[in-house]
Design an enzyme around this catalytic site. Structure first.
Site, PDB file in Angstrom:
ATOM      1  N   GLY A  19       4.542  59.733  61.898  1.00 38.72           N
ATOM      2  CA  GLY A  19       4.425  61.198  61.806  1.00 38.72           C
ATOM      3  C   GLY A  19       4.234  61.943  61.424  1.00 38.72           C
ATOM      4  O   GLY A  19       5.091  61.611  60.317  1.00 38.72           O
ATOM      5  N   GLY A  21       6.435  65.719  59.079  1.00 35.35           N
ATOM      6  CA  GLY A  21       7.146  66.815  59.251  1.00 35.35           C
ATOM      7  C   GLY A  21       7.110  67.776  58.055  1.00 35.35           C
ATOM      8  O   GLY A  21       6.763  67.671  57.197  1.00 35.35           O
ATOM      9  N   GLY A  22       7.760  69.032  57.997  1.00 34.64           N
ATOM     10  CA  GLY A  22       7.965  70.271  57.511  1.00 34.64           C
ATOM     11  C   GLY A  22       8.695  69.321  56.426  1.00 34.64           C
ATOM     12  O   GLY A  22       8.226  69.364  55.134  1.00 34.64           O
ATOM     13  N   MET A  23       9.541  68.300  56.231  1.00 34.04           N
ATOM     14  CA  MET A  23      10.198  67.980  54.784  1.00 34.04           C
ATOM     15  C   MET A  23      10.085  66.468  54.791  1.00 34.04           C
ATOM     16  O   MET A  23       9.571  66.130  53.844  1.00 34.04           O
ATOM     17  CB  MET A  23      11.612  68.072  55.074  1.00 34.04           C
ATOM     18  CG  MET A  23      12.137  69.594  55.906  1.00 34.04           C
ATOM     19  SD  MET A  23      14.145  69.575  56.201  1.00 34.04           S
ATOM     20  CE  MET A  23      14.658  68.784  54.532  1.00 34.04           C
ATOM     21  N   ALA A  24       9.839  65.813  55.584  1.00 33.70           N
ATOM     22  CA  ALA A  24       9.292  64.080  55.929  1.00 33.70           C
ATOM     23  C   ALA A  24       8.240  63.655  56.294  1.00 33.70           C
ATOM     24  O   ALA A  24       7.665  64.095  57.309  1.00 33.70           O
ATOM     25  CB  ALA A  24      11.026  63.315  56.142  1.00 33.70           C
ATOM     26  N   VAL A  26       7.473  59.885  58.953  1.00 30.73           N
ATOM     27  CA  VAL A  26       8.355  59.503  59.912  1.00 30.73           C
ATOM     28  C   VAL A  26       6.669  57.995  59.671  1.00 30.73           C
ATOM     29  O   VAL A  26       5.905  58.110  60.239  1.00 30.73           O
ATOM     30  CB  VAL A  26       8.483  59.772  60.496  1.00 30.73           C
ATOM     31  CG1 VAL A  26       9.332  58.534  61.320  1.00 30.73           C
ATOM     32  CG2 VAL A  26       9.284  60.897  60.461  1.00 30.73           C
ATOM     33  N   LYS A  41      12.538  57.389  57.769  1.00 32.15           N
ATOM     34  CA  LYS A  41      11.988  59.012  57.571  1.00 32.15           C
ATOM     35  C   LYS A  41      12.086  58.667  55.258  1.00 32.15           C
ATOM     36  O   LYS A  41      13.299  58.945  55.114  1.00 32.15           O
ATOM     37  CB  LYS A  41      12.437  60.250  57.492  1.00 32.15           C
ATOM     38  CG  LYS A  41      12.479  61.452  57.312  1.00 32.15           C
ATOM     39  CD  LYS A  41      13.121  62.299  58.367  1.00 32.15           C
ATOM     40  CE  LYS A  41      12.223  62.096  59.308  1.00 32.15           C
ATOM     41  NZ  LYS A  41      13.352  62.977  60.367  1.00 32.15           N
ATOM     42  N   ASP A 135      19.741  72.370  63.475  1.00 29.00           N
ATOM     43  CA  ASP A 135      18.453  72.659  64.064  1.00 29.00           C
ATOM     44  C   ASP A 135      18.021  71.570  65.326  1.00 29.00           C
ATOM     45  O   ASP A 135      17.584  71.249  65.477  1.00 29.00           O
ATOM     46  CB  ASP A 135      17.326  72.144  62.657  1.00 29.00           C
ATOM     47  CG  ASP A 135      15.893  72.726  63.405  1.00 29.00           C
ATOM     48  OD1 ASP A 135      15.623  73.295  63.672  1.00 29.00           O
ATOM     49  OD2 ASP A 135      15.172  72.025  62.271  1.00 29.00           O
TER      50      ASP A 135
END
Length: 715
Positions: A19, A21-24, A26, A41, A135
């Site tokens: 996967g 995400g916006g920051m990292a 996985v 991550k 969050d």
């Protein structure tokens, strides 16, 4: 570039990307030190280069690593390797709550309450350790295959909230508490608000506040009112609607004080659906940033600041009082002391000014001072002027205009940059340091932009474009000697296009793969890597080339020389010659040939023959044969007893005149046929016909094969 097989810190082997995400990003990885699979991550480059962010990120992750709770994804390790900053977490096989809601539309009441209780239990454990998530949202909740609910991304959420990062990195604004939307102080009750929004979405199938952009959604969190839950879902009980309503109060003091208090009401809602036990406290703090205080109120605050402060929870009358922390007392004292100093200085300045004015009037009235020279009676005494310098109010920095980001994915680099420049000439368009693989976008096209299309951003923002490197190369597997259908399916599953080419072959059975183009790798350390969508040609056997085959002549009854000549004329050769007794053929005549007359074989095949020695006086061929001779024949098993992927122990038995003997035992699989059982040499007990039977794991196979045994010299 992170690739499968790569090692991080000489410990974690990357298995696959699961996967982003916006920051990292996985990845699934294997920890070779503890021999277990983990989720790792890895921060994206734009955050790894921010030393301040990395410091906060590592600190928060290390603090979260101390948490251990069934409803929290455990953090095992945090570190860096050559500029890659990562967190190692528990690998949870399951689905995010967001995808679960999208699949079901909205959840059943009991199901939603059960999930909410588990989320709150995870939050409670974190809050008890002074860790706030900041969050909470369905995307950060994972439901495992066994139904366990786990909260993830604790450390990364807090680290993000203390730095200036893009909206993509922080998370969705749809779950943001009003105080976070205003940029104010957030605490445990901010997490409770976000959980309330998550429960609202679970029960209704939609978020309470939606808008055209993030700013409008944030404003709705601050001053908007959500549609009552029971209007969207009449099945929601009154008590549960009140619980969600209390969680989503604009003022933190009107929400649940703790996650444990929320858990208690959620459990009561299962038993007492329509009970009136959810109490929403009346707020005592105004949202206005400016508060006008009277003198009495100011004096009260001053006196209160110098005495211990006690906060009493209206909902906890029987639980005693809860004192404000020392840190809060010190903060209040510091505020009051500063205000007191300002008041004292102001009062002294006013007193001095009044005193000066009174002295001047008295002196003027009694003409005490001589203000002029040579004309004391007529000169007008000038009043000394007081100049007050007023500092201008600080001007706000000019705010750049907001511009909608155009969609540039799928465009080549130059076209994408031109499109962005047309939207705003102030955009700073840069390219990501490395290209990334993409199955969707061809090589050279833009595959990602750090701001999604339609997002409103300042006209002078920096836009980062990621260029596609095309489809990720895939290893070409070895499909030699496999059936065509099996090989085709395996290659197509890897993303290759398959073409077929037929070719005659005497060694490989019909419909089996002879070779591939490109050819397979001969060295396992240097595999053949092809991009997805590449064409692989399967060269498939059609069996022997019939036009090039030779027909075996009938040699029975001929002399050895005649048989040799007949074989040469047919394009074949004479093989081994043996002598055996025969009552059917005269002495010196061929009485046996190992390949039946009329059978098609390849050129230059050797045909073994036996020459009759006539009828022996003693009909005991088994005993009369010299020790160097035996009775041999050959059999080929043409049928594959296995389905694709199957295997087992294969036994072959020869039966002659009611007697059976084992002739072969092997462990074989589907892929071993037909090569493994071709031209099997059979040794029997006497000359003549025999039957070969097959057993799979001691179970008889339905077919059998005939074989003729003749005397041959043992090799």
């Amino acid at each position: 570039m992170i690739k499968p097989g790569m090692f991080i810190s000489d410990r974690y082997e990357i298995v696959d990307r699961v996967g982003s995400g916006g920051m990292a990003d996985v990845y699934k990885a294997k920890c070779h030190r503890l021999n277990r699979y983990v989720a790792i991550k890895i921060l994206k480059p734009e955050y790894s280069s921010d030393k301040n962010f990395v410091t906060k990120f590592r600190g928060e992750a290390q603090s979260v690593a101390g948490l251990s709770h069934p409803n929290i994804v455990n953090v095992y390790d945090v570190g860096d390797d050559d500029g890659l900053y990562y967190i190692v977490m528990e690998l949870v096989e399951g689905i995010t709550l967001k995808k679960f809601i999208e699949r079901k539309g909205k959840l059943e009441v009991k199901e939603a309450v059960g999930i909410a209780i588990q989320i709150a239990q995870g939050m409670e454990a974190a809050h008890d350790n002074h860790i706030i998530h900041r969050d909470i949202k369905p995307q950060n909740i994972i439901i495992s295959r066994d139904g366990k609910v786990k909260v993830t991304d604790f450390g990364i959420a807090k680290a993000a909230s203390t730095n200036t990062v893009t909206q993509n990195a922080i998370g969705s604004v749809h779950y943001l508490s009003p105080e976070q939307a205003r940029g104010g102080y957030s605490d445990e009750r901010s997490d409770i608000y976000s959980l309330g929004v998550t429960m609202y979405e679970m029960l209704s199938g939609e978020v309470p506040f939606a808008g055209d952009n993030t700013v409008s959604v944030a404003l709705l969190h601050i001053q908007g009112e959500a549609t009552p839950l029971r209007e969207l879902n009449p099945d929601v009980p009154v008590s549960l609607e009140r619980i969600v309503q209390k969680c989503m109060q604009k003022k933190p003091e009107r929400r649940y004080i703790s996650a444990s208090e929320l858990i208690s009401d959620l459990k009561r809602s299962i038993i007492n659906k329509d009970g009136d036990y959810v109490v929403i406290n009346n707020g005592v703090v105004s949202d206005s940033p400016t508060i006008t205080l009277s003198d009495d109120e100011m004096n009260h605050i001053k006196s209160a600041a110098k005495t211990p402060v006690t906060f009493i929870d209206n909902n906890a009358k029987d639980k005693g009082t809860k004192k404000v922390s020392k840190e809060e007392e010190e903060e209040l004292d510091s505020v009051d002391s500063k205000m007191e100093k300002v008041l004292i200085i102001s009062m002294i300045a006013a007193a001095v000014l009044v005193g000066c004015t009174v002295l001047f009037i008295v002196a003027r009235f009694f003409n005490i001072f001589d203000w002029g020279k040579g004309n004391k009676d007529t000169d007008i005494t000038p009043v000394p002027s007081i100049t007050v310098t007023v500092s201008p109010e600080p001007t706000e920095e000019p705010v750049a205009d907001l511009v909608k980001v155009p969609e540039v994915r799928g465009l080549d680099r130059d076209t994408a940059i031109s499109s962005l420049t047309l939207a705003s000439r102030l955009f700073n368009v840069t390219l990501a340091d490395e290209k990334e693989y993409s199955d969707e976008y061809e090589e050279g096209l833009v595959m990602n932009q750090n701001y999604p299309a339609g997002t409103e951003i300042p006209s002078n923002s920096t836009i980062i474009l990621t260029i596609s490197a095309g489809a990720q190369p895939v290893e070409l597997i070895d499909v030699y000697n496999r059936s065509y259908e099996q090989a085709r399916k395996q290659l197509e599953d890897l993303g290759f296009k398959v073409e077929r080419k037929d070719e005659a072959n005497s060694d490989i059975g019909a419909e089996f793969v002879i070779r591939t183009t490109p050819e397979r790798a001969t060295d396992p350390k240097n595999p053949v890597m092809l991009k997805k969508g590449s064409t692989v040609t399967l060269v498939v056997s059609t069996g022997p080339d019939v036009s090039a085959l030779k027909k075996v002549p009938n040699l029975l009854g001929k002399t050895e020389e005649q048989a040799k000549q007949a074989l040469l004329e047919a394009g074949l050769q004479k093989g081994v010659t043996s002598n055996i007794p025969s009552s059917e053929y005269a002495k010196g005549a061929v009485c046996y040939q190992n390949t039946t007359a009329g059978e098609l074989v390849t050129a230059d095949t050797k045909i073994d023959i036996s020459i009759s020695t006539g009828v022996e006086s003693t009909p005991t061929p088994d005993v009369s044969l010299p020790d160097e001779y035996g009775y041999f024949g050959k059999v080929t098993i043409t049928e594959n007893p296995f389905e694709e992927g199957e295997s087992g122990d294969v036994y072959l038995e020869l039966e002659q005149d009611g007697e059976s003997m084992l002739i072969m035992q092997k462990y074989l699989s589907y892929d071993d046929f037909p090569k493994a059982l071709k031209n099997i040499k059979v040794e029997g007990i006497r000359e003549g016909d025999g039957i070969v039977r097959m057993y799979i794991d001691d179970v008889p196979y339905g077919s059998s094969w005939s074989v003729f045994l003749s005397a041959e010299k043992k090799k």
